[in-house]
Motif scaffolding. Structure first.
Motif, short mmCIF file in Angstrom:
data_model
loop_
_atom_site.label_atom_id
_atom_site.label_comp_id
_atom_site.label_asym_id
_atom_site.label_seq_id
_atom_site.Cartn_x
_atom_site.Cartn_y
_atom_site.Cartn_z
N GLY B 560 0.77 -1.24 0.00
CA GLY B 560 0.00 0.00 0.00
C GLY B 560 0.79 1.28 0.00
O GLY B 560 0.21 2.36 0.17
N GLU B 563 -0.43 3.74 -2.69
CA GLU B 563 -1.80 4.19 -2.42
C GLU B 563 -1.79 5.26 -1.33
O GLU B 563 -2.43 6.31 -1.44
CB GLU B 563 -2.64 2.98 -1.98
CG GLU B 563 -4.08 3.33 -1.72
CD GLU B 563 -4.86 2.14 -1.13
OE1 GLU B 563 -4.20 1.17 -0.72
OE2 GLU B 563 -6.08 2.19 -1.09
N PHE B 600 -5.71 -0.01 -6.69
CA PHE B 600 -6.38 0.84 -5.71
C PHE B 600 -7.08 1.99 -6.44
O PHE B 600 -6.68 2.38 -7.54
CB PHE B 600 -5.40 1.36 -4.65
CG PHE B 600 -4.30 2.24 -5.20
CD1 PHE B 600 -3.13 1.69 -5.65
CD2 PHE B 600 -4.46 3.63 -5.25
CE1 PHE B 600 -2.10 2.50 -6.15
CE2 PHE B 600 -3.44 4.44 -5.72
CZ PHE B 600 -2.26 3.86 -6.18
N ARG B 602 -8.40 5.83 -6.91
CA ARG B 602 -7.89 7.17 -6.60
C ARG B 602 -8.90 8.21 -7.10
O ARG B 602 -9.25 8.20 -8.29
CB ARG B 602 -6.54 7.39 -7.29
CG ARG B 602 -5.84 8.65 -6.82
CD ARG B 602 -4.59 8.92 -7.58
NE ARG B 602 -4.89 9.26 -8.99
CZ ARG B 602 -3.98 9.71 -9.84
NH1 ARG B 602 -2.73 9.85 -9.45
NH2 ARG B 602 -4.30 10.00 -11.08
N GLU B 713 -12.62 -1.02 -5.79
CA GLU B 713 -11.43 -0.21 -5.48
C GLU B 713 -11.77 1.28 -5.50
O GLU B 713 -11.25 2.07 -4.69
CB GLU B 713 -10.32 -0.49 -6.50
CG GLU B 713 -9.58 -1.79 -6.30
CD GLU B 713 -10.18 -2.92 -7.13
OE1 GLU B 713 -11.34 -2.77 -7.58
OE2 GLU B 713 -9.50 -3.95 -7.29
N GLY B 717 -11.31 3.61 -2.44
CA GLY B 717 -10.35 4.70 -2.58
C GLY B 717 -10.93 6.01 -2.06
O GLY B 717 -10.27 6.77 -1.33
#
Lengths: 288, 820
Positions: B560, B563, B600, B602, B713, B717
């Motif tokens: 991670g 992320e 992930f 965003r 995701e 996110g």
């Protein structure tokens, strides 16, 4: 030091008589025996004077064996060819002596064969006669003269039949009934058998011969055990009895005294060697 | 100009809990319920295989393995990690056991042409026995033949032949010699030949002076005799080569006869030992003839030790011609072979001819022929990875050639390329009957099918391994069973029933689908391994649900970094994304970043600006080559929606621009097209959009919101960003209703939603999205054809009509286009 020399024998040189056209067959066997006997080798190439005389006879021609063409005998060319033949034989001698680890020399002499051999040899020598290949060369003037010269010399004589090779087999010592040189024959036979790690076979004309005296101590001196010795009797004191006795034996060398069993001509000894394809060493009694 | 408000706090509009578009917690994550299964841990479940959900592939596999027709080779396709290799291997091995062991193959010398070694087919299990028997034969002959040639019998007969030759010479020569002696002529040997010379009565050569002194008559007579004798000598010498040739022929015959007798017995023994094996019998016949012709090989340079044993050294190459090169050997009754070739280079596949350096020259012989995977698999199955074959020069061509011709021809790279090569071997091809299974990913298979015309001919069967299976009520027990087998094969701790349920949920999350379970088992196996490790550290005997959850969390934490860094950029204000307040022409879009198998979501700010123009919506991403074609397509679709829904009777006189703010990499996909539409409508209507919401979804020209990928995701996110800033209860994500079935959200997201701290909304139309984002009515057209007054749509249309009027005022073409 070689036991043969240590034993104090006078023999210390093997003279190999060589002539033009004689070839190098048998030279390896001669070198092997010389090494086993602790002898130095002396190659003696004889440029036959009689051959050079032919150049003065214009009607005489040379028949070349390769091409079967005839050509006049030319002295200069003959000299060149003699030198070439000597060089070839010298190389053959070197090649034969090297694996046997025998020391050697080579000399080239012009003259009459018998007189050259007589001059060059001494009682302590062994004269090796290498039978040339084929009946023509064997019956040729030079070969006959060389055999005769060897027989007449004061030296012992080693006859090596045509193209004979040293092969594994028994060293056969022949003791006849009349010879006085049994001791020398045995000493040489034991030495050669020990050096070449072969069995010793003693063929004796009369059982319990006095000639065998000292054999045990001889064997002991050369570290040869009983397994290395075989004693057989000869049915008679004759060449025929010898033939009969030799028949079942694989031989590498026959040793006897000159004149033993009545074999007193060079032709007879050479024939014995040829029949068995094995070298025959005829020891001069006085040599021992 | 887009306007961003600074207002934070509760969003205006609906209360999250009241909105019918808001999804219930139960819709956000599908729980796996195994309560009806009667097991406490997987240790109680029986062992089995890992073929659940792959019935289609297995059916193809069975068919391909069973059908005995050319070309029905198998292409096994599917994503990596589905266990297709082990499944295919296990299946083929089980099937191969029931099949007969195929023939052994050996290469032997071709005595007629050594450059073309002969391939000999032998019954299974006979090759090594034959090789050893031949080696033994040669060793025996090393003693037998020399003994035969040294025997008394042979020596006597050889001696007789020599004697006969000698006798013929002597016979011819004796008469000549007598004649010469009688006439006092000496035969002289010169370095190059022979000469005759006058001799004395004693046999000595006469000196020239003495000869010249003889009477002329005598000299002439002598000269004449010498001439005659010399002619006769020439005649005799001329005959010698012919006699010698006859002698050699006689010796040769003797040698053949001796060798024939000597080799007969050991060869007869060998023949009876392999009676009934015709190829061996044929070969032994040829060997026997060659041994008789070449017995001299065994005589020359014989080496004998003290015991009299003749040793034939392994480095002695004279006897190589009689050796047997075992190419492939099978155990009789051992079944058919299943060969898996992991390095299918040309040589490893079809075999190769090795060379050895001898005195600076590379040489070879039939003993240096090495078999390849095809030889070993002949009569059975060959398993190879297609990517490995394609990576190796010429291997693909060689494999296809072997399958098409149904024989294996050993050829080097230079043979294939037609390049110059040194003299090498041309071994007999070996007939091929093999079933090849090629493992591939789907893309490689489809590309090959498209571009390689041989594919249809040679690989007629495809076993397509699925990457997921339906998650029905019936599927869960089977999947639980598969997890049990995986754990057992990996020697892991057994899993509790709850742990199994958590793993199954992860398998659903893996495919981002609450209706399907992943059949890509490698990640599942990894999860089990990691959970087992944690259980071990905690000293537990079984893997519990907490271990699985901890393993998931730990994995996420390990991967991670990126992320977290991306989120940090937002929370620090480097990347501008609001999670509260309202703004005109600005909306939160969502994208997914995938790196090294970790994905992930965003959030990104998407903005729109509008002005009077010629009816063009500019996709800035596209203009600067950062937008992919699908993204551009989405923008064009929303333009179509805009043109059809607002002021359709007036020329579109809008110039608008859309951009993913602070996006410096490429943007593709149409999952942001709905967000872009809403930003554009906001800008046109000058109605602010909620910044506490993010939206994902694509839109079609009819205004319907369509499904997108990576929904989980994306939600997670935005949730993580909001959570870090503090959840406000008004925050949430708008997703297409079609994606609800894909929701497998993290536990913490579901919990937050259940607690009313976060929301997920599912929409089907653009109007629903407008209303969620603006808190205002989207507006429908009334009977008069006009949008409801004061609605968002009404404001959009008014603005567009305004643009059209303004454009009309300015005149056509002044803004770079013509109004339609």
């Amino acid at each position: 030091m070689n036991p043969a020399r240590k034993s104090g024998k006078q023999i210390n040189r093997m003279v190999i008589g060589l002539c033009a056209g004689g070839g190098g067959g048998g030279m390896a066997a001669a070198a092997h025996i010389a090494a086993a006997m602790g002898l130095d080798i002396e190659g003696l190439f004889i440029e036959d004077e009689d051959l050079f005389g032919l150049a003065a006879l214009p009607f005489v021609t040379e028949l070349q064996s390769g091409t079967l063409t005839a050509r006049p005998v030319d002295r200069t060319r003959l000299e060149h060819e003699m030198r070439a033949a000597a060089s070839a034989l010298q190389r053959a001698l070197a090649a034969a002596a090297q694996p046997a680890r025998a020391s050697w020399r080579f000399a080239s002499v012009r003259g009459h064969i018998e007189s050259v051999v007589a001059t060059a040899t001494a009682p302590g020598d062994v004269v090796a006669v290498l039978e040339p290949a084929g009946p023509f060369s064997q019956a040729a003037h030079a070969a006959v003269k060389l055999r005769r010269a060897a027989m007449r010399s004061p030296a012992s004589v080693l006859y090596i039949p045509e193209a004979a090779r040293w092969r594994p087999g028994a060293v056969v010592a022949v003791l006849d009934g009349g010879s006085e040189s049994h001791g020398e024959v045995l000493r040489k036979a034991v030495a050669i058998a020990a050096a070449s790690r072969q069995q010793l076979v003693v063929l004796e004309a009369i059982s319990g011969s006095a000639g065998k005296a000292g054999l045990s101590s001889l064997l002991e001196a050369y570290a040869l055990g009983p397994a290395h010795l075989l004693v057989r009797g000869l049915e008679a004191d004759s060449p025929e009895a010898l033939e009969h006795a030799l028949h079942p034996i694989a031989q590498s060398l026959i040793i006897l005294a000159r004149g033993a069993l009545g074999l007193d001509e060079e032709g007879e000894l050479m024939r014995l060697a040829a029949r068995h394809q094995v070298p025959v060493l005829a020891l001069e009694p006085k040599a021992g | 100009m887009a306007m961003t408000t600074s207002r934070r706090g509760a969003a205006k509009g609906d209360k999250a809990g009241d909105n019918p578009l808001r999804l219930a917690p139960g819709q956000l994550l599908r729980r796996c319920d195994l309560s009806k299964l009667a097991f406490r841990t997987t240790a109680e479940l029986a062992d089995g295989d890992l073929i659940a959900g792959q019935q289609r592939a297995i059916e193809a596999l069975r068919f391909a393995a069973a059908i005995e027709r050319p070309g029905f080779n198998l292409f096994v396709i599917g994503p990596p990690g589905t266990g297709k290799r082990s499944l295919v291997r296990d299946y083929l091995k089980a099937r191969a056991k029931a099949l007969p062991a195929p023939s052994d193959w050996v290469y032997v010398n071709n005595f007629a042409d050594a450059y073309k070694p002969k391939a000999v087919q032998l019954p299974a299990g006979q090759a090594t026995a034959f090789r050893d028997a031949m080696a033994e034969l040669i060793e025996d002959l090393g003693t037998i033949l020399p003994a035969a040639f040294e025997s008394e019998n042979y020596q006597n007969r050889h001696g007789a032949i020599d004697e006969q030759f000698r006798h013929r010479q002597e016979e011819g020569f004796e008469a000549l010699k007598s004649e010469a002696e009688k006439n006092h002529i000496a035969i002289m040997r010169t370095p190059m030949g022979f000469a005759m010379a006058p001799a004395t009565e004693d046999g000595d050569v006469m000196k020239p002076d003495a000869f010249n002194a003889l009477p002329e008559e005598k000299r002439k007579a002598t000269e004449e005799v010498i001439g005659q004798l010399q002619d006769r000598l020439g005649t005799i010498l001329k005959s010698i080569p012919k006699w010698d040739k006859e002698r050699r022929q006689a010796v040769r015959e003797l040698n053949r006869e001796t060798a024939k007798a000597a080799v007969a017995q050991p060869l007869d023994e060998l023949k009876s030992r392999f009676a009934g094996v015709a190829p061996i019998q044929e070969h032994l016949q040829v060997v026997q003839k060659d041994l008789i012709d070449n017995a001299g090989l065994f005589i020359a340079e014989r080496r004998e030790d003290d015991s009299g044993i003749v040793a034939i050294s392994s480095s002695d190459t004279r006897f190589d011609r009689y050796q047997v090169n075992v190419l492939v050997s099978h155990e009789d009754g051992g079944g058919a072979p299943v060969i898996e070739e992991t390095h299918p280079s040309l040589g490893n596949l079809v075999g190769r001819i090795e060379h050895i350096a001898q005195q600076g020259t590379l040489t070879t012989n039939f003993r240096l022929i090495k078999g390849g995977a095809l030889h070993r698999a002949n009569g059975g199955f060959l398993l190879v990875d297609i990517r490995q074959i394609l990576l190796e020069p010429l291997s693909w061509i060689a494999l296809k050639r072997a399958l098409r011709n149904a024989c294996i021809t050993i050829e080097s790279v230079s043979d294939y390329l037609g390049a110059m090569s040194t003299i090498s071997l041309e071994p007999d091809p070996v007939p091929l009957k093999v079933k090849v299974a090629l493992l591939a990913d789907r893309m490689t298979y489809y590309l090959l099918s498209e571009y390689d015309p041989d594919m249809r001919e040679l690989f007629k069967v495809v076993a397509d391994f699925d990457d997921s299976q339906p998650w029905s009520q019936d599927a869960a027990p089977g999947y639980a069973h598969m997890i049990a087998v995986l754990a057992r094969r990996e020697s892991l701790r057994p899993l509790t029933r709850d742990a199994v349920a958590r793993v199954i949920e992860q398998a659903g999350k893996q495919v981002e689908d609450s209706q399907r379970l992943s059949l890509v088992l490698e990640p599942v196996a990894d999860l089990l391994r990691e959970a087992d490790f944690l259980a071990g550290e905690a000293g537990r005997k079984a893997i519990g649900a907490d271990d699985v959850a901890a393993a998931v969390l730990a994995r996420r934490r390990r991967a991670g970094r990126l992320e977290e860094r991306a989120r940090e950029h937002i929370t620090r204000g480097i990347a501008l994304v609001d999670t509260a307040g309202e703004a005109v022409g600005q909306v939160n879009g969502l994208s997914v970043l995938s790196l090294a198998g970790f994905s992930f979501g965003r959030p990104s700010r998407i903005t729109a600006r509008v002005r009077l123009g010629a009816g063009k919506v500019v996709d800035i991403e596209r203009e600067v080559d950062l937008g992919g074609p699908i993204h551009s397509k989405g923008v064009l679709i929303l333009s179509g929606y805009l043109a059809a829904n607002y002021a359709p009777d007036t020329p579109m006189s809008l110039s608008a621009s859309l951009v993913f703010e602070q996006s410096y990499g490429g943007v593709d996909g149409d999952s942001a097209s709905a967000a872009e539409l809403f930003a554009l409508l906001s800008a046109l209507a000058e109605v602010p959009l909620r910044q506490d919401l993010a939206i994902t979804g694509s839109i079609n020209q009819m205004g319907q919101i369509q499904a997108i990928g990576g929904v989980n995701e994306k939600i997670e996110g935005f949730f993580d960003l909001c959570a870090e800033r503090g959840l406000t209860a008004s925050q949430g994500v708008i997703i297409p209703a079609a994606n609800v079935q894909h929701l497998m959200l993290r536990e913490d997201v579901v919990e937050a939603c259940a607690a009313g701290k976060f929301s997920v909304y599912a929409i089907e139309t653009a109007e629903q999205g407008i209303e969620l984002l603006t808190g205002k009515t989207a507006g429908r057209r009334g009977p008069d054809g006009a949008y409801e007054a004061g609605s968002v749509n009404s404001k959009v249309e008014e603005r567009l009509v305004g643009f059209a009027m303004a454009r009309k005022r300015f005149g056509a073409g002044k803004d770079g286009g013509t109004a339609q």
